[in-house]
Design a protein around this motif. Structure first.
Motif, PDB file in Angstrom:
ATOM      1  N   GLU A 200       0.839  -1.209   0.000  1.00 30.48           N
ATOM      2  CA  GLU A 200       0.000   0.000   0.000  1.00 30.48           C
ATOM      3  C   GLU A 200       0.874   1.260   0.000  1.00 30.48           C
ATOM      4  N   ALA A 201       1.940   1.204   0.806  1.00 33.29           N
ATOM      5  CA  ALA A 201       2.850   2.351   0.849  1.00 33.29           C
ATOM      6  C   ALA A 201       3.513   2.567  -0.504  1.00 33.29           C
ATOM      7  N   ASP A 205       3.229   5.669  -3.173  1.00 35.24           N
ATOM      8  CA  ASP A 205       4.405   6.352  -3.728  1.00 35.24           C
ATOM      9  C   ASP A 205       4.437   6.293  -5.251  1.00 35.24           C
ATOM     10  N   GLY A 206       3.440   5.649  -5.845  1.00 41.51           N
ATOM     11  CA  GLY A 206       3.353   5.621  -7.303  1.00 41.51           C
ATOM     12  C   GLY A 206       4.010   4.422  -7.943  1.00 41.51           C
ATOM     13  N   TRP A 210       5.206  -3.946 -11.484  1.00 42.14           N
ATOM     14  CA  TRP A 210       6.569  -4.481 -11.610  1.00 42.14           C
ATOM     15  C   TRP A 210       7.480  -3.921 -10.517  1.00 42.14           C
ATOM     16  N   ALA A 211       7.329  -2.577 -10.269  1.00 43.21           N
ATOM     17  CA  ALA A 211       8.165  -1.938  -9.241  1.00 43.21           C
ATOM     18  C   ALA A 211       7.844  -2.517  -7.867  1.00 43.21           C
ATOM     19  N   ARG A 212       6.570  -2.792  -7.617  1.00 41.58           N
ATOM     20  CA  ARG A 212       6.192  -3.382  -6.321  1.00 41.58           C
ATOM     21  C   ARG A 212       6.792  -4.791  -6.190  1.00 41.58           C
ATOM     22  N   PHE A 213       6.718  -5.524  -7.302  1.00 38.62           N
ATOM     23  CA  PHE A 213       7.265  -6.895  -7.269  1.00 38.62           C
ATOM     24  C   PHE A 213       8.781  -6.859  -7.003  1.00 38.62           C
TER      25      PHE A 213
END
Lengths: 315, 449
Positions: A200-201, A205-206, A210-213
């Motif tokens: 969620e954070a 932050d946008g 892929w970036a979350r993974f």
């Protein structure tokens, strides 16, 4: 004037409770420690001695110094089987990790049916290795195997999986993927432990999917990834049962196939020990494999210091 | 090194690779040691059919004081060696005759000179090829049991379709084999749907080499002759037959689908026309496909003379046997003429009860075979099977066997691997067999030390 000396760091006296707990701990560990000493450590030491001897199991061993190790280094059959084993490991381990991670990510999204699919993915692990070997001999049959038939449906003429030396190893790797269920389960457990608030954070932050993974999921499951990397690497270097069943099942059938391409290190070791009665040489082979596994594992552990995050550790 | 340490060390090889190894434990205090008394343990044998049970029952009846313990299952080298390493070998082991040379050379099995003398075993009753396989350096180490021979099976129905008769099939005319094979095989669109001639290599390479006048191993089992031009020619001939039928990959994958033990065997499914094989298939064919158009002919050498390779099992007594006297009595009775006849009668009765044809029992005891076929065997009335039985019986005395060798397993591996490399297209026959010759020679030299 009286002086007070502080206790030396690290030599603090343990409390009676701590000592009692330690005794209980050793007591509970004792069966494993005794088993380890009798069934692993003792035989390992004995086999180290045997590796310096000429020993056929039947007659007393004769000390031959480093002869077995010299022969090991110059034996093309050993080099061939080691090469095959490393080739298999180099392909099998990354493939298992990638596919398992993909499956675990999919499973995580399944919702209520997750338990069912988790069982389904794990079931192949329960299949006896001998049965897997036989099953894949049928599946990989050039003319009538299910795999080549499926390839035929999309216009691909399937290869001779079990007889063409170039395709024997890909066929074995394909077979090995059958039992990746345990790795899937480990990854799924790790994925479910990743705190939701981190995602969620990151989203706030946008960060995209892929970036979350890459920045959340991978670091948070790096411990599980590292564990499976080590375990699968060791298991791959010890590959035996399935391939032995497929290509070396018994004296009559073992040589009806292409044995060079399917010659794995532990299979060659087994043949040297039990078919050719070169137990001393086989002991040297076992120790070489032990050292190889040890070195690879140490390298992996060293690298893990940079890449693996353990929950609760200081950052 | 003490026995315990050796046994522990032995286990260590696999402890290192996290692979367990099993063993067979025996009661160190068991066994009487006096003739036909005490405990008698066997390994590698099982009660698979009436032939086994009848003979074992006969021994039990005649030796009520012997407590026979049969560890059922096929011979397993790992199991046997574990038992030897732990100092508790079984008294008797039932093993392939081709392994005897290796174990005899290492001293894990006993010479049977005293046994033969004490029990007055007539070695002359056993077939010469079987005797040769259990004899190393002039000493007998085993008592032969069954004796398989190899004959050529033909599917006459398919031959007729090709406009041929069984008499026209001559596997001794090597120059004509490619033409014959092309006529009989069915390959279309790269798919093999019927095998013309199956040379059965690598298993039958010694027989093809013999047909070409070459022995792959010297009579004393110590010198490899794998690079003999005649062996190379035999391998080339066999490989060419396979290449002609779509190559090894297609050929083997098609053959892997065969079930020789059921009604859907390749004979009934018209999947193969001509193939050399052991005589046991006749039993299966008689049982499962009695109406098949089967013709059995002798395999022949290039001069047209009948030739066959013999193989089979034998009983050996281990070096640490606790009850060698009872073991000797057991092997005598298991392979004696009367015992074989009783077993064959049980088989004939069982077949009769099931409404199936009895096609005989083929043992290494020539005298027993004679009695079985003279007294028990009745022609079935099916000319094809009756002729087949006559053919098999006629070639038994023309049999040769691979001699006992101190490095039999390594010798086999060397030439099997060579054939596999050729079949896989990795090497030419000459190069492959030259490499095999080097490997086999190294192993034989090492074993001879």
């Amino acid at each position: 004037m009286a002086t007070v000396t502080a206790p030396a760091p690290g030599r603090r006296r343990r409390t009676p409770l701590a000592r009692r707990e330690a005794r209980w701990a050793y007591l509970f560990l004792a069966p494993w420690i005794i088993g380890f000493l009798i069934f692993y450590a003792g035989p390992m030491v004995a086999s180290l001695w045997l590796s310096f001897t000429e020993y056929d199991v039947i007659n007393p061993p004769e000390y031959t110094g480093l002869d077995n190790y010299r022969e090991l280094m110059s034996d093309p059959a050993v080099a061939r089987s080691l090469g095959n084993t490393v080739y298999y490991t180099a392909l099998h381990v990354p493939l298992v990790m990638l596919i398992s991670l993909g499956l675990a990510l999919l499973l995580k999204r399944v919702g209520r049916l997750q338990g069912f699919f988790r069982t389904v993915f794990y079931l192949p692990v329960m299949t006896p290795a001998v049965a897997v070997g036989i099953l894949f001999l049928l599946l990989l049959n050039t003319q009538d195997g299910l795999i080549n038939r499926a390839l035929g449906l999309v216009g691909i003429a399937g290869p001779s999986w079990t007889t063409d030396p170039h395709w024997v190893m890909p066929g074995i790797i394909l077979m090995s993927l059958w039992s990746l269920g345990s790795t899937v389960i480990i990854y799924l457990a790790a994925l479910q432990n990743v705190p939701r608030d981190l995602y969620e954070a990151a989203a706030i932050d946008g960060a995209g999917a892929w970036a979350r993974f890459r920045s959340v999921t991978l670091p948070m499951i790096s411990g599980a990834l590292f564990f499976t990397l080590i375990v699968n690497t060791i298991a791959s270097l010890q590959m035996f049962t399935e391939v032995y069943t497929m290509y070396f099942g018994n004296r009559e059938t073992q040589n009806s196939f292409n044995s060079d391409a399917a010659s794995f290190y532990v299979i060659h070791l087994f043949q040297e020990a039990f078919q050719f009665l070169h137990m001393g040489f086989a002991s040297a082979m076992a120790w070489l494999l032990f050292v190889i596994i040890l070195v690879i594992t140490l390298v992996q552990v060293k690298l893990s210091n940079r890449f693996v995050y353990y929950e609760g550790e200081d950052q | 090194m003490s026995r315990i340490l050796r046994a522990t060390a032995f286990a260590g090889v696999f402890a290192l690779t996290l692979t367990g190894c099993g063993g067979v434990g025996g009661d160190s205090g068991a066994g009487g040691g006096t003739a036909t008394k005490g405990t008698l343990s066997t390994m590698g044998f099982g009660f698979s059919d009436e032939i086994a049970t009848t003979r074992v029952d006969a021994f039990k009846r005649d030796h009520p004081d012997v407590d026979l313990k049969v560890t059922e299952g096929a011979f397993d080298e790992q199991q046997f060696l574990s038992a030897v390493a732990s100092g508790n070998p079984p008294d008797l082991v039932y093993m392939d005759r081709k392994l005897i040379g290796t174990y005899a050379k290492r001293g894990s099995i006993q010479p049977l000179t005293d046994c033969v003398k004490k029990q007055d075993i007539d070695l002359e009753q056993y077939r010469p090829a079987a005797r040769a396989q259990v004899t190393l350096d002039g000493t007998v180490y085993g008592i032969p049991e069954f004796s398989t021979v190899r004959v050529v099976y033909l599917n006459e129905g398919l031959l007729k379709q090709a406009g041929m008769t069984a008499d026209q099939v001559n596997l001794g005319d090597w120059a004509a084999l490619p033409g014959l094979n092309a006529k009989l095989a069915s390959v279309s669109g790269g798919r093999l749907s019927r095998i013309g001639i199956d040379p059965k290599i690598p298993e039958f390479l010694p027989m093809w080499a013999k047909a070409n006048g070459a022995d792959m191993l010297s009579a004393d089992g110590r010198t490899a002759k794998l690079d003999d031009p005649k062996v190379i020619e035999a391998l080339t001939t066999g490989v060419n037959l396979i290449q002609q039928q779509g190559g090894w990959g297609r050929f083997k994958s098609f053959r892997d689908t065969f079930d020789f033990f059921g009604a859907q065997n390749p004979l009934s499914k018209n999947q193969i026309v001509a193939w050399p094989m052991e005589e046991w298939f006749l039993n299966q064919a008689a049982k499962n496909t009695p109406t098949a158009e089967l013709v059995v002919k002798p395999f022949v050498d290039r001069q047209g003379k009948p030739l066959t390779q013999s193989a089979g099992q034998a009983w050996v007594i281990t070096k640490g046997a606790k009850n060698p006297d009872a073991a000797c009595a057991f092997v005598k009775q298991m392979t004696a003429t009367d015992t074989w006849v009783a077993a064959a009668k049980a088989r004939a009765d069982a077949r009769k009860a099931a409404g199936q044809a009895f096609t005989g029992v083929y043992t290494a005891n020539a005298e027993a075979d004679k009695k079985i076929f003279d007294e028990l065997y009745q022609p079935t009335g099916n000319k094809r099977f009756d002729d087949a039985v006559a053919t098999i019986r006629s070639v038994q005395d023309a049999a040769f066997a691979m001699p006992a060798s101190p490095a039999g397993a390594e010798f086999d591996k060397a030439y099997y691997d060579a054939v596999n490399r050729v079949l896989a297209g990795q090497e030419q026959p000459a190069a492959a067999l030259q490499r095999a010759q080097r490997e086999a020679t190294a192993a034989l030299d090492k074993a001879a030390k």
